[in-house]
Scaffold this motif. Structure first.
Motif, mmCIF file in Angstrom:
data_model
loop_
_atom_site.group_PDB
_atom_site.id
_atom_site.type_symbol
_atom_site.label_atom_id
_atom_site.label_comp_id
_atom_site.label_asym_id
_atom_site.label_seq_id
_atom_site.Cartn_x
_atom_site.Cartn_y
_atom_site.Cartn_z
ATOM 1 N N PRO A 1 127.776 120.145 -9.072
ATOM 2 C CA PRO A 1 127.837 119.248 -10.229
ATOM 3 C C PRO A 1 126.760 118.167 -10.250
ATOM 4 C CG PRO A 1 129.717 118.903 -8.738
ATOM 5 C CD PRO A 1 128.982 120.111 -8.253
ATOM 6 N N THR A 2 126.209 117.795 -9.105
ATOM 7 C CA THR A 2 125.183 116.736 -9.116
ATOM 8 C C THR A 2 123.771 117.297 -9.162
ATOM 9 O OG1 THR A 2 124.952 116.724 -6.705
ATOM 10 C CG2 THR A 2 126.660 115.284 -7.653
ATOM 11 N N GLY A 3 123.589 118.562 -8.871
ATOM 12 C CA GLY A 3 122.249 119.147 -8.812
ATOM 13 C C GLY A 3 121.602 118.978 -7.444
ATOM 14 N N GLN A 4 122.238 118.273 -6.549
ATOM 15 C CA GLN A 4 121.631 118.005 -5.243
ATOM 16 C C GLN A 4 121.572 119.281 -4.381
ATOM 17 O OE1 GLN A 4 120.022 115.208 -4.375
ATOM 18 N NE2 GLN A 4 119.369 116.386 -2.567
ATOM 19 N N ALA A 5 122.611 120.108 -4.484
ATOM 20 C CA ALA A 5 122.600 121.342 -3.685
ATOM 21 C C ALA A 5 121.409 122.220 -4.088
ATOM 22 C CB ALA A 5 123.909 122.103 -3.879
ATOM 23 N N GLY B 1 124.774 126.961 -22.637
ATOM 24 C CA GLY B 1 124.758 125.525 -22.946
ATOM 25 C C GLY B 1 124.641 124.626 -21.736
ATOM 26 N N TYR B 2 124.445 125.177 -20.539
ATOM 27 C CA TYR B 2 124.424 124.342 -19.334
ATOM 28 C C TYR B 2 123.009 123.870 -19.006
ATOM 29 C CZ TYR B 2 124.488 122.773 -14.541
ATOM 30 O OH TYR B 2 124.324 122.014 -13.417
ATOM 31 N N SER B 3 122.911 122.596 -18.627
ATOM 32 C CA SER B 3 121.665 122.060 -18.095
ATOM 33 C C SER B 3 122.028 121.170 -16.917
ATOM 34 C CB SER B 3 120.961 121.236 -19.184
ATOM 35 O OG SER B 3 119.694 120.841 -18.735
ATOM 36 N N PRO B 4 121.302 121.264 -15.814
ATOM 37 C CA PRO B 4 121.642 120.427 -14.659
ATOM 38 C C PRO B 4 121.506 118.936 -15.005
ATOM 39 C CG PRO B 4 120.009 122.088 -14.059
ATOM 40 C CD PRO B 4 120.151 122.137 -15.544
ATOM 41 N N PRO B 5 122.139 118.076 -14.213
ATOM 42 C CA PRO B 5 122.042 116.636 -14.490
ATOM 43 C C PRO B 5 120.622 116.095 -14.288
ATOM 44 C CG PRO B 5 123.349 117.062 -12.500
ATOM 45 C CD PRO B 5 123.004 118.388 -13.077
ATOM 46 N N ASP B 6 120.364 114.907 -14.845
ATOM 47 C CA ASP B 6 119.010 114.332 -14.786
ATOM 48 C C ASP B 6 118.470 114.238 -13.362
ATOM 49 O OD1 ASP B 6 118.836 114.160 -17.452
ATOM 50 O OD2 ASP B 6 118.799 111.962 -17.579
ATOM 51 N N ALA B 7 119.362 113.956 -12.397
ATOM 52 C CA ALA B 7 118.912 113.810 -11.007
ATOM 53 C C ALA B 7 118.184 115.070 -10.543
ATOM 54 C CB ALA B 7 120.108 113.531 -10.096
ATOM 55 N N TRP C 1 116.400 117.110 -12.454
ATOM 56 C CA TRP C 1 115.071 117.192 -13.086
ATOM 57 C C TRP C 1 114.102 116.200 -12.443
ATOM 58 C CZ3 TRP C 1 114.889 121.592 -15.224
ATOM 59 C CH2 TRP C 1 115.983 122.125 -15.913
ATOM 60 N N HIS C 2 114.612 114.994 -12.129
ATOM 61 C CA HIS C 2 113.749 114.018 -11.443
ATOM 62 C C HIS C 2 113.309 114.577 -10.090
ATOM 63 C CE1 HIS C 2 114.033 110.804 -14.309
ATOM 64 N NE2 HIS C 2 115.348 110.817 -14.300
ATOM 65 N N GLY C 3 114.264 115.171 -9.374
ATOM 66 C CA GLY C 3 113.955 115.740 -8.056
ATOM 67 C C GLY C 3 112.955 116.881 -8.169
ATOM 68 N N LEU C 4 113.079 117.667 -9.232
ATOM 69 C CA LEU C 4 112.164 118.790 -9.433
ATOM 70 C C LEU C 4 110.742 118.269 -9.690
ATOM 71 C CD1 LEU C 4 111.720 121.852 -9.798
ATOM 72 C CD2 LEU C 4 112.275 121.536 -12.229
ATOM 73 N N ALA C 5 110.645 117.239 -10.539
ATOM 74 C CA ALA C 5 109.320 116.667 -10.849
ATOM 75 C C ALA C 5 108.669 116.127 -9.577
ATOM 76 C CB ALA C 5 109.469 115.559 -11.889
ATOM 77 N N GLU C 6 109.475 115.513 -8.731
ATOM 78 C CA GLU C 6 108.950 114.955 -7.487
ATOM 79 C C GLU C 6 108.449 116.075 -6.568
ATOM 80 O OE1 GLU C 6 109.192 114.150 -3.531
ATOM 81 O OE2 GLU C 6 111.286 114.271 -4.201
ATOM 82 N N ARG C 7 109.180 117.176 -6.543
ATOM 83 C CA ARG C 7 108.773 118.303 -5.693
ATOM 84 C C ARG C 7 107.537 119.015 -6.239
ATOM 85 N NH1 ARG C 7 113.590 116.723 -4.809
ATOM 86 N NH2 ARG C 7 114.613 117.064 -2.801
#
Ligand code: PLP
Length: 450
Positions: free
Chosen positions: A182-186, A218-224, A226-232
């Motif tokens: 649910p948080t996108g962290q995994a 209709g699913y999109s991961p939480p903003d966290a 996307w931020h993590g992806l941009a950083e990577r």
């Protein structure tokens, strides 16, 4: 030959997709209504079933534009020539819909556009002197097309079997879904692990649907995430590719889904709504720096299909774009989407077979579960997805459902993606018919489970 309202495999010369299915024979469409050869009417809540016909059926302005172009010049090979409709459509899409992008190449379908993304990403790295970068990382629970190249981008065993031998070993993130992560962290942790294990210098791109269509409606991961992806992207030096074959051209209430997210892709694809079902049309778009790498390198984007950038397809694309702009349809989807989701939730949310109603704009998903606990995925033998589509059809509404995946990352789900032109009354009727169908499905599922 007599005209049947439904045609089975043993009654046709067509090699159908499912040999056990009786295919309803659709004769014509008007707005969001489809008419079978026996006169029966079906309300189209899924833009022709594949989220394509976003303007509804039978828009005369588009038909006229296509006829006029076909008379003047229908086809010329993009390899040797360009043409006015292609030039104008490229300029208008970039101006109106994707000002963050710099270049566009037109193709005929979503798989072709995603193949083009692969070629472009690969050429980008080769031209920049990093030829070891070839691997793509993508979420497993996704769909990117039917060609071998694009099939390798999903991690769904049910789709890949029995073609695995033809598929390169890209890397997949399991299971980045709302249920498991649910948080996108995994997903970010798994991305790090996969990249480190393969070697960051071998990774060409991260590719995903920014808002999922059929695979996780209709699913999109939480903003966290996307931020993590941009950083990577910065850390590892890969490109970000968005498959916007479904979400592009207004489906989620902005021209493109990336415009609602905190990260912009380097490369993206668009399809379905670009031709709106009036002609096969899709495209690959990229940012300036991607173009510049090829311009300074090989000076060639070697990928071509016979129909790329043809005058007829691009003239249809221009007429579709005119409709979207002049009728304010992207604004309509953006304004109406949230209340549409609420109305759908109010109509089906109380059913015990429904775990969640989600979505953005006119891309809505209903997640189905075991009604006995409201949580577990339904057993595969119940075949809930097929049951929903069949019962909805009997109630006179077209929706599209996806089966539970064999790896159990996702359960049975139903997708609603009406035309942007649907009136409020038509939307209400779609929801009403779908809700009564789903109530019947719940009763049947309970019987089957017992
Ligand atoms: N990408 C996504 C997200 C899709 O939903 C689809 C088709 O449904 C494709 C790619 C492939 O497009 P096509 O079937 O036009 O090749």
């Amino acid at each position: 030959m007599s005209v049947h309202a439904e045609i089975r495999a043993d009654e046709t010369s067509v090699f159908p997709r499912f040999l056990d299915l009786a295919y309803p024979n659709v004769e014509r469409g008007e707005g969001v209504r489809l008419y079978l050869t026996d006169g029966r009417e079906i309300l189209d809540a899924c833009s022709g079933g594949a989220m394509v016909a976003c303007l509804g059926h039978g828009v005369s302005e588009i038909v006229e534009a296509a006829a006029a172009q076909a008379e003047q010049l229908a086809y010329i090979y993009f390899h040797q020539f360009t043409n006015e409709p292609q030039e104008r459509l490229a300029e208008r899409v970039l101006d109106v819909a994707a000002p963050e992008m710099a270049r566009i190449r037109f193709v005929s379908g979503g798989s072709e556009a995603n193949e083009m993304m692969l070629r472009l990403v690969r050429q980008y790295h080769v031209d920049r002197g990093e030829p070891e970068r070839w691997r793509i990382v993508s979420p497993a629970q996704a769909y990117h097309g039917a060609t071998m190249g694009t099939l390798a981008l999903t991690g769904r065993p049910g789709l890949q079997r029995p073609f695995r031998e033809y598929l390169p070993s890209h890397l997949h993130l399991p299971p980045s879904t709302p249920r498991f992560d649910p948080t996108g962290q995994a997903a970010l942790d798994e991305l790090d692990r996969l990249v480190e294990e393969a070697g960051p210098e071998t990774i060409a791109a991260f590719l995903c649907e920014p808002i999922s269509a059929a695979a996780l409606p209709g699913y999109s991961p939480p903003d966290a995430f996307w931020h993590g992806l941009a950083e990577r992207r910065e850390r590892y030096g890969f490109l970000i590719c968005f498959d916007e074959i479904v979400t592009g051209m207004g489906r989620v209430g902005s021209w493109f889904a990336y415009q609602q997210l905190p990260v912009e892709p380097d490369v993206l694809s668009a399809g379905k709504g670009l031709g709106a079902g009036y002609f096969p049309l899709a495209a690959t778009l990229c940012k300036q720096h991607v173009y510049d790498a090829l311009a300074a390198g090989s000076r060639e984007l070697e990928h071509g299909h016979t129909w790329d950038g043809a005058p007829l397809s691009c003239a249809v694309g221009l007429a579709v774009l005119d409709q979207l702009v002049s009728r304010g349809l992207v604004e309509r989807v953006s304004g109406r989407g949230p209340s549409l989701r609420d109305e759908l939730e109010a109509a089906v949310g109380e059913l015990e077979i429904v775990r969640e109603v989600r979505g953005r704009g006119f891309l809505l998903g209903v997640e189905l579960v075991d009604p006995r606990d409201g949580e577990s995925l339904l057993p595969n033998e119940i075949d809930a997805a097929e049951l929903v589509d069949q019962v909805a059809y009997e109630h006179g509404v077209l929706v599209t459902s996806s089966h539970a995946s064999p790896d159990r990352f996702a359960g049975d789900q139903t997708l609603l993606a009406p035309a942007y032109t649907s009136s409020d009354d038509e939307l209400a009727e779609m929801i009403e018919r779908f809700a009564s169908a789903l109530a019947d499905v719940e009763a049947t599922v309970r019987e089957r489970l017992a």
